[in-house]
Design a protein around this motif. Structure first.
Motif, short mmCIF file in Angstrom:
data_model
loop_
_atom_site.label_atom_id
_atom_site.label_comp_id
_atom_site.label_asym_id
_atom_site.label_seq_id
_atom_site.Cartn_x
_atom_site.Cartn_y
_atom_site.Cartn_z
N UNK A 174 0.86 -1.19 0.23
CA UNK A 174 -0.02 0.08 -0.08
C UNK A 174 0.77 1.29 0.09
N UNK A 175 1.99 1.09 0.81
CA UNK A 175 2.92 2.31 0.86
C UNK A 175 3.40 2.57 -0.73
N UNK A 176 3.78 1.80 -1.16
CA UNK A 176 4.58 1.87 -2.41
C UNK A 176 3.46 2.41 -3.67
N UNK A 177 2.00 2.17 -3.39
CA UNK A 177 1.06 2.52 -4.42
C UNK A 177 0.58 4.00 -4.10
N UNK A 178 0.74 4.39 -2.86
CA UNK A 178 0.20 5.68 -2.37
C UNK A 178 1.39 6.71 -2.00
N UNK A 179 2.68 6.42 -1.90
CA UNK A 179 3.59 7.20 -1.40
C UNK A 179 3.54 7.55 -0.02
N UNK A 180 2.84 6.71 0.82
CA UNK A 180 2.58 7.25 2.35
C UNK A 180 3.49 6.06 3.12
N UNK A 181 4.06 6.64 4.19
CA UNK A 181 4.81 5.60 5.17
C UNK A 181 3.93 4.45 5.53
N UNK A 182 4.85 3.38 5.81
CA UNK A 182 4.04 2.19 6.24
C UNK A 182 3.41 2.68 7.75
N UNK A 183 4.26 3.31 8.44
CA UNK A 183 3.60 4.04 9.78
C UNK A 183 2.40 4.44 9.59
N UNK A 184 2.02 5.16 8.66
CA UNK A 184 1.02 5.81 8.35
C UNK A 184 -0.32 4.97 7.84
N UNK A 185 0.14 3.99 7.29
CA UNK A 185 -0.70 2.79 6.81
C UNK A 185 -1.13 1.98 8.02
N UNK A 186 -0.13 1.84 9.07
CA UNK A 186 -0.48 1.05 10.14
C UNK A 186 -1.32 1.90 11.19
N UNK A 187 -1.01 3.19 11.09
CA UNK A 187 -2.08 3.98 12.04
C UNK A 187 -3.29 4.01 11.60
N UNK A 188 -3.67 4.08 10.48
CA UNK A 188 -4.93 4.12 9.94
C UNK A 188 -5.68 2.76 10.14
N UNK A 189 -4.97 1.82 9.99
CA UNK A 189 -5.43 0.31 10.30
C UNK A 189 -5.78 -0.02 11.66
N UNK A 190 -4.88 0.91 12.69
CA UNK A 190 -5.26 0.63 13.99
C UNK A 190 -6.31 1.65 14.89
N UNK A 191 -7.06 2.54 13.67
CA UNK A 191 -8.13 3.07 14.02
C UNK A 191 -7.80 4.48 14.40
N UNK A 192 -6.57 5.16 14.16
CA UNK A 192 -6.20 6.37 14.71
C UNK A 192 -7.22 7.41 14.06
N UNK A 193 -8.04 8.09 14.98
CA UNK A 193 -9.13 8.98 14.41
C UNK A 193 -8.46 10.26 13.96
N UNK A 194 -7.24 10.53 14.03
CA UNK A 194 -6.57 11.63 13.55
C UNK A 194 -6.02 11.58 12.06
N UNK A 195 -6.26 10.33 11.46
CA UNK A 195 -5.68 10.30 9.96
C UNK A 195 -6.55 11.05 9.19
N UNK A 196 -5.70 11.84 8.19
CA UNK A 196 -6.52 12.78 7.23
C UNK A 196 -7.26 12.19 6.36
N UNK A 197 -8.38 12.84 5.95
CA UNK A 197 -9.23 12.45 5.10
C UNK A 197 -8.39 12.02 3.73
N UNK A 198 -7.65 12.84 3.11
CA UNK A 198 -6.73 12.55 1.75
C UNK A 198 -6.01 11.17 2.29
N UNK A 199 -5.45 10.89 3.30
CA UNK A 199 -4.65 9.83 3.52
C UNK A 199 -5.67 8.46 3.36
N UNK A 200 -6.78 8.68 3.98
CA UNK A 200 -7.87 7.49 3.99
C UNK A 200 -8.01 7.36 2.55
N UNK A 201 -8.55 8.29 1.68
CA UNK A 201 -9.08 8.13 0.43
C UNK A 201 -7.82 7.91 -0.46
N UNK A 202 -6.72 8.11 -0.11
CA UNK A 202 -5.32 7.61 -1.13
C UNK A 202 -5.44 6.20 -0.93
#
Length: 81
Positions: free
Chosen positions: A29-57
């Motif tokens: 996912x990181x390779x396809x979105x240019x997001x850090x693996x830590x960001x993907x992990x945070x999203x999957x762990x339910x971080x309510x502070x995840x930016x909408x643009x990150x979620x949409x990507x």
């Protein structure tokens, strides 16, 4: 795949399940979105502070989309476990 999510945690779990159903790692996912693996992990762990643009990507990389519907009627993520 048709899942409902009403909390950040449920949404994160739905993203994780969609990723794993494709046999992808967080690195994929990181390779396809240019997001850090830590960001993907945070999203999957339910971080309510995840930016909408990150979620949409991430959702776009997984071929997913938002659908706003009245509550009820679709499969609840809790029912899957």
């Amino acid at each position: 795949m048709d899942l409902s999510a009403r909390t950040a945690e449920q949404l994160g779990e739905a993203i994780r399940r969609a990723r794993k159903a494709r046999g992808w790692t967080q690195g994929d996912i990181s390779a396809r979105t240019n997001l850090r693996v830590a960001t993907i992990s945070s999203l999957e762990n339910g971080d309510a502070g995840t930016k909408l643009a990150t979620l949409l990507a991430v959702m776009a990389a997984l071929g997913l989309e938002f659908r706003l519907v009245e509550r009820g009627g679709s499969v609840e993520i809790e029912d899957i476990f």
